[in-house]
Write a protein that holds these residues in place. Structure first.
Motif, PDB file in Angstrom:
ATOM      1  N   GLU A 111       1.065  16.604 -13.433  1.00 20.74           N
ATOM      2  CA  GLU A 111       0.020  17.456 -12.853  1.00 20.74           C
ATOM      3  C   GLU A 111      -1.202  16.668 -12.396  1.00 20.74           C
ATOM      4  OE1 GLU A 111      -0.854  20.873 -15.275  1.00 20.74           O
ATOM      5  OE2 GLU A 111       1.270  21.302 -15.558  1.00 20.74           O
ATOM      6  N   ASP A 112      -1.232  15.367 -12.606  1.00 17.53           N
ATOM      7  CA  ASP A 112      -2.367  14.534 -12.222  1.00 17.53           C
ATOM      8  C   ASP A 112      -2.167  14.048 -10.784  1.00 17.53           C
ATOM      9  OD1 ASP A 112      -4.340  12.606 -11.856  1.00 17.53           O
ATOM     10  OD2 ASP A 112      -4.037  11.684 -13.822  1.00 17.53           O
ATOM     11  N   ASP A 113      -2.921  14.636  -9.843  1.00 21.11           N
ATOM     12  CA  ASP A 113      -2.779  14.284  -8.429  1.00 21.11           C
ATOM     13  C   ASP A 113      -3.157  12.835  -8.122  1.00 21.11           C
ATOM     14  OD1 ASP A 113      -1.846  16.810  -7.789  1.00 21.11           O
ATOM     15  OD2 ASP A 113      -3.833  17.572  -7.245  1.00 21.11           O
ATOM     16  N   THR A 114      -3.885  12.189  -9.009  1.00 20.41           N
ATOM     17  CA  THR A 114      -4.234  10.784  -8.782  1.00 20.41           C
ATOM     18  C   THR A 114      -3.114   9.839  -9.214  1.00 20.41           C
ATOM     19  OG1 THR A 114      -5.315  10.450 -10.931  1.00 20.41           O
ATOM     20  CG2 THR A 114      -6.693  11.277  -9.117  1.00 20.41           C
ATOM     21  N   LYS A 115      -2.058  10.379  -9.833  1.00 20.62           N
ATOM     22  CA  LYS A 115      -0.949   9.552 -10.318  1.00 20.62           C
ATOM     23  C   LYS A 115       0.422   9.983  -9.790  1.00 20.62           C
ATOM     24  CE  LYS A 115      -1.498   7.783 -14.532  1.00 20.62           C
ATOM     25  NZ  LYS A 115      -1.476   7.685 -15.993  1.00 20.62           N
ATOM     26  N   ASN A 116       0.568  11.245  -9.425  1.00 22.23           N
ATOM     27  CA  ASN A 116       1.874  11.800  -9.064  1.00 22.23           C
ATOM     28  C   ASN A 116       2.338  11.288  -7.694  1.00 22.23           C
ATOM     29  OD1 ASN A 116       4.182  13.283  -8.794  1.00 22.23           O
ATOM     30  ND2 ASN A 116       3.153  15.268  -8.675  1.00 22.23           N
ATOM     31  N   ILE A 117       3.434  10.535  -7.666  1.00 26.18           N
ATOM     32  CA  ILE A 117       3.953   9.954  -6.430  1.00 26.18           C
ATOM     33  C   ILE A 117       4.829  10.915  -5.635  1.00 26.18           C
ATOM     34  CG2 ILE A 117       3.818   7.576  -7.241  1.00 26.18           C
ATOM     35  CD1 ILE A 117       6.853   7.771  -7.846  1.00 26.18           C
ATOM     36  N   VAL A 118       5.316  11.978  -6.272  1.00 24.71           N
ATOM     37  CA  VAL A 118       6.199  12.928  -5.597  1.00 24.71           C
ATOM     38  C   VAL A 118       5.422  13.632  -4.480  1.00 24.71           C
ATOM     39  CG1 VAL A 118       7.586  15.030  -5.873  1.00 24.71           C
ATOM     40  CG2 VAL A 118       7.621  13.254  -7.638  1.00 24.71           C
ATOM     41  N   GLY A 119       6.057  13.742  -3.315  1.00 26.71           N
ATOM     42  CA  GLY A 119       5.415  14.383  -2.170  1.00 26.71           C
ATOM     43  C   GLY A 119       4.712  13.405  -1.252  1.00 26.71           C
ATOM     44  N   HIS A 120       4.809  12.115  -1.580  1.00 21.90           N
ATOM     45  CA  HIS A 120       4.244  11.073  -0.727  1.00 21.90           C
ATOM     46  C   HIS A 120       5.402  10.346  -0.043  1.00 21.90           C
ATOM     47  CE1 HIS A 120       0.288  11.864  -2.334  1.00 21.90           C
ATOM     48  NE2 HIS A 120       0.827  11.866  -3.549  1.00 21.90           N
ATOM     49  N   ALA A 121       5.112   9.298   0.708  1.00 14.63           N
ATOM     50  CA  ALA A 121       6.162   8.563   1.408  1.00 14.63           C
ATOM     51  C   ALA A 121       6.038   7.074   1.144  1.00 14.63           C
ATOM     52  CB  ALA A 121       6.071   8.820   2.913  1.00 14.63           C
ATOM     53  N   ILE A 122       7.176   6.394   1.232  1.00 17.12           N
ATOM     54  CA  ILE A 122       7.207   4.937   1.226  1.00 17.12           C
ATOM     55  C   ILE A 122       7.292   4.501   2.687  1.00 17.12           C
ATOM     56  CG2 ILE A 122       8.610   2.900   0.718  1.00 17.12           C
ATOM     57  CD1 ILE A 122       7.327   3.853  -1.756  1.00 17.12           C
ATOM     58  N   ILE A 123       6.411   3.589   3.063  1.00 22.58           N
ATOM     59  CA  ILE A 123       6.440   3.005   4.405  1.00 22.58           C
ATOM     60  C   ILE A 123       6.690   1.510   4.272  1.00 22.58           C
ATOM     61  CG2 ILE A 123       5.021   2.384   6.424  1.00 22.58           C
ATOM     62  CD1 ILE A 123       5.772   5.263   6.605  1.00 22.58           C
ATOM     63  N   VAL A 124       7.601   1.005   5.102  1.00 20.08           N
ATOM     64  CA  VAL A 124       7.850  -0.420   5.233  1.00 20.08           C
ATOM     65  C   VAL A 124       7.303  -0.826   6.594  1.00 20.08           C
ATOM     66  CG1 VAL A 124       9.587  -2.247   5.251  1.00 20.08           C
ATOM     67  CG2 VAL A 124       9.931  -0.201   3.829  1.00 20.08           C
ATOM     68  N   HIS A 125       6.517  -1.886   6.611  1.00 20.95           N
ATOM     69  CA  HIS A 125       5.852  -2.330   7.834  1.00 20.95           C
ATOM     70  C   HIS A 125       6.559  -3.523   8.465  1.00 20.95           C
ATOM     71  CE1 HIS A 125       2.192   0.182   7.454  1.00 20.95           C
ATOM     72  NE2 HIS A 125       2.432   0.080   6.150  1.00 20.95           N
ATOM     73  N   ALA A 126       6.307  -3.725   9.763  1.00 16.52           N
ATOM     74  CA  ALA A 126       6.895  -4.844  10.498  1.00 16.52           C
ATOM     75  C   ALA A 126       6.329  -6.185  10.051  1.00 16.52           C
ATOM     76  CB  ALA A 126       6.662  -4.659  11.995  1.00 16.52           C
ATOM     77  N   GLY A 127       5.067  -6.190   9.606  1.00 22.57           N
ATOM     78  CA  GLY A 127       4.414  -7.443   9.266  1.00 22.57           C
ATOM     79  C   GLY A 127       3.968  -7.530   7.824  1.00 22.57           C
ATOM     80  N   THR A 128       3.183  -8.543   7.562  1.00 22.55           N
ATOM     81  CA  THR A 128       2.703  -8.886   6.231  1.00 22.55           C
ATOM     82  C   THR A 128       1.380  -8.195   5.934  1.00 22.55           C
ATOM     83  OG1 THR A 128       3.711 -11.055   6.462  1.00 22.55           O
ATOM     84  CG2 THR A 128       2.030 -10.836   4.779  1.00 22.55           C
ATOM     85  N   ASP A 129       1.220  -7.720   4.712  1.00 21.70           N
ATOM     86  CA  ASP A 129      -0.057  -7.193   4.239  1.00 21.70           C
ATOM     87  C   ASP A 129      -0.947  -8.396   3.920  1.00 21.70           C
ATOM     88  OD1 ASP A 129      -2.208  -6.115   2.749  1.00 21.70           O
ATOM     89  OD2 ASP A 129      -0.929  -4.581   1.857  1.00 21.70           O
ATOM     90  N   ASP A 130      -2.133  -8.452   4.558  1.00 20.97           N
ATOM     91  CA  ASP A 130      -3.041  -9.574   4.300  1.00 20.97           C
ATOM     92  C   ASP A 130      -3.933  -9.339   3.082  1.00 20.97           C
ATOM     93  OD1 ASP A 130      -5.081  -7.836   5.133  1.00 20.97           O
ATOM     94  OD2 ASP A 130      -5.447  -8.910   7.010  1.00 20.97           O
ATOM     95  N   PHE A 131      -3.854  -8.161   2.486  1.00 23.98           N
ATOM     96  CA  PHE A 131      -4.576  -7.765   1.274  1.00 23.98           C
ATOM     97  C   PHE A 131      -6.094  -7.693   1.437  1.00 23.98           C
ATOM     98  CE2 PHE A 131      -0.777 -10.041  -0.549  1.00 23.98           C
ATOM     99  CZ  PHE A 131      -0.070  -8.887  -0.837  1.00 23.98           C
ATOM    100  N   THR A 132      -6.603  -7.907   2.626  1.00 24.10           N
ATOM    101  CA  THR A 132      -8.052  -7.856   2.809  1.00 24.10           C
ATOM    102  C   THR A 132      -8.494  -6.871   3.879  1.00 24.10           C
ATOM    103  OG1 THR A 132      -7.980  -9.763   4.305  1.00 24.10           O
ATOM    104  CG2 THR A 132      -8.437 -10.208   1.988  1.00 24.10           C
ATOM    105  N   SER A 133      -7.737  -6.729   4.962  1.00 25.82           N
ATOM    106  CA  SER A 133      -8.133  -5.811   6.044  1.00 25.82           C
ATOM    107  C   SER A 133      -8.176  -4.390   5.522  1.00 25.82           C
ATOM    108  CB  SER A 133      -7.161  -5.901   7.215  1.00 25.82           C
ATOM    109  OG  SER A 133      -7.169  -7.202   7.762  1.00 25.82           O
ATOM    110  N   GLN A 134      -9.238  -3.669   5.838  1.00 27.44           N
ATOM    111  CA  GLN A 134      -9.431  -2.298   5.362  1.00 27.44           C
ATOM    112  C   GLN A 134      -9.165  -1.311   6.503  1.00 27.44           C
ATOM    113  OE1 GLN A 134      -9.937  -1.642   2.126  1.00 27.44           O
ATOM    114  NE2 GLN A 134     -10.007  -3.836   1.726  1.00 27.44           N
ATOM    115  N   PRO A 135      -8.501  -0.225   6.248  1.00 27.96           N
ATOM    116  CA  PRO A 135      -8.001   0.205   4.945  1.00 27.96           C
ATOM    117  C   PRO A 135      -6.522  -0.080   4.733  1.00 27.96           C
ATOM    118  CG  PRO A 135      -7.959   2.071   6.429  1.00 27.96           C
ATOM    119  CD  PRO A 135      -8.489   0.878   7.217  1.00 27.96           C
ATOM    120  N   SER A 136      -5.874  -0.833   5.656  1.00 28.66           N
ATOM    121  CA  SER A 136      -4.413  -0.869   5.640  1.00 28.66           C
ATOM    122  C   SER A 136      -3.761  -2.219   5.403  1.00 28.66           C
ATOM    123  CB  SER A 136      -3.893  -0.310   6.963  1.00 28.66           C
ATOM    124  OG  SER A 136      -4.275  -1.178   8.017  1.00 28.66           O
TER     125      SER A 136
END
Length: 171
Positions: A131-156
């Motif tokens: 019941e905790d909306d800040t933790k519940n993963i059900v109803g969301h999606a997994i996305i795989v991207h073409a490139g690498t996450d640089d871990f710094t660019s906001q927000p993605s």
């Protein structure tokens, strides 16, 4: 004596049932943005932790970002129907468990020369169907991207096109 033995047996059964309940959710990954990506992401919750295991194929060789996105909607050809990263606590985008990061930040996986990739992560800040909306993963999606996450660019993380998408559903 029989009453005590029966009580101990029932108590043991109740304790084992309540602490070992396992919940499972899955996301079947399908191709987006004219890619050939497919695969399965499985989430298993036990003892307050969620283990994520992803197995993907059809990727270009190299590094690809993988994130949880806010909407469990993979209906668009480019995967943008899944919305932005799932960030229920409004934290900055970053690297998994290194400094500041949000709930949708999983990180990068590496596809081999045949386009196959796997990744595993364990989290105590996710849950399956709670019941905790800040933790519940059900109803969301997994996305795989073409490139690498640089871990710094906001927000993605500047990870590029969405090449795979799967809606997270509880089993």
């Amino acid at each position: 004596m029989k009453k005590i033995s029966l009580f101990v047996l029932l108590f043991t059964i109740l304790i084992s049932c309540s602490t070992s309940e396992e919940k499972i959710a899955e996301a079947t990954i399908s191709a987006k943005s004219n890619s050939n990506v497919s695969g399965l992401v499985t989430f298993t919750q036990k003892d307050g932790k969620v283990m994520m295991k992803a197995a993907l194929k059809g990727l270009t060789p190299g590094t690809h970002a993988i994130h949880i996105h806010e909407k469990g909607d993979c209906s668009s050809d480019d995967g943008k129907s899944a919305g932005g990263h799932w960030n229920p606590t409004q934290d900055k985008h970053g690297e998994w468990k290194h400094g500041e990061f949000h709930s949708g930040d999983i990180g990068n996986l590496v596809a081999d020369e045949n386009g196959n990739a796997t990744i595993e992560k364990e989290s105590d800040f996710w849950c399956i169907g709670c019941e905790d909306d800040t933790k519940n993963i059900v109803g969301h999606a997994i996305i795989v991207h073409a490139g690498t996450d640089d871990f710094t660019s906001q927000p993605s993380g500047a990870a590029g096109a969405r090449v795979g998408c799967g809606e997270i559903t509880a089993n």
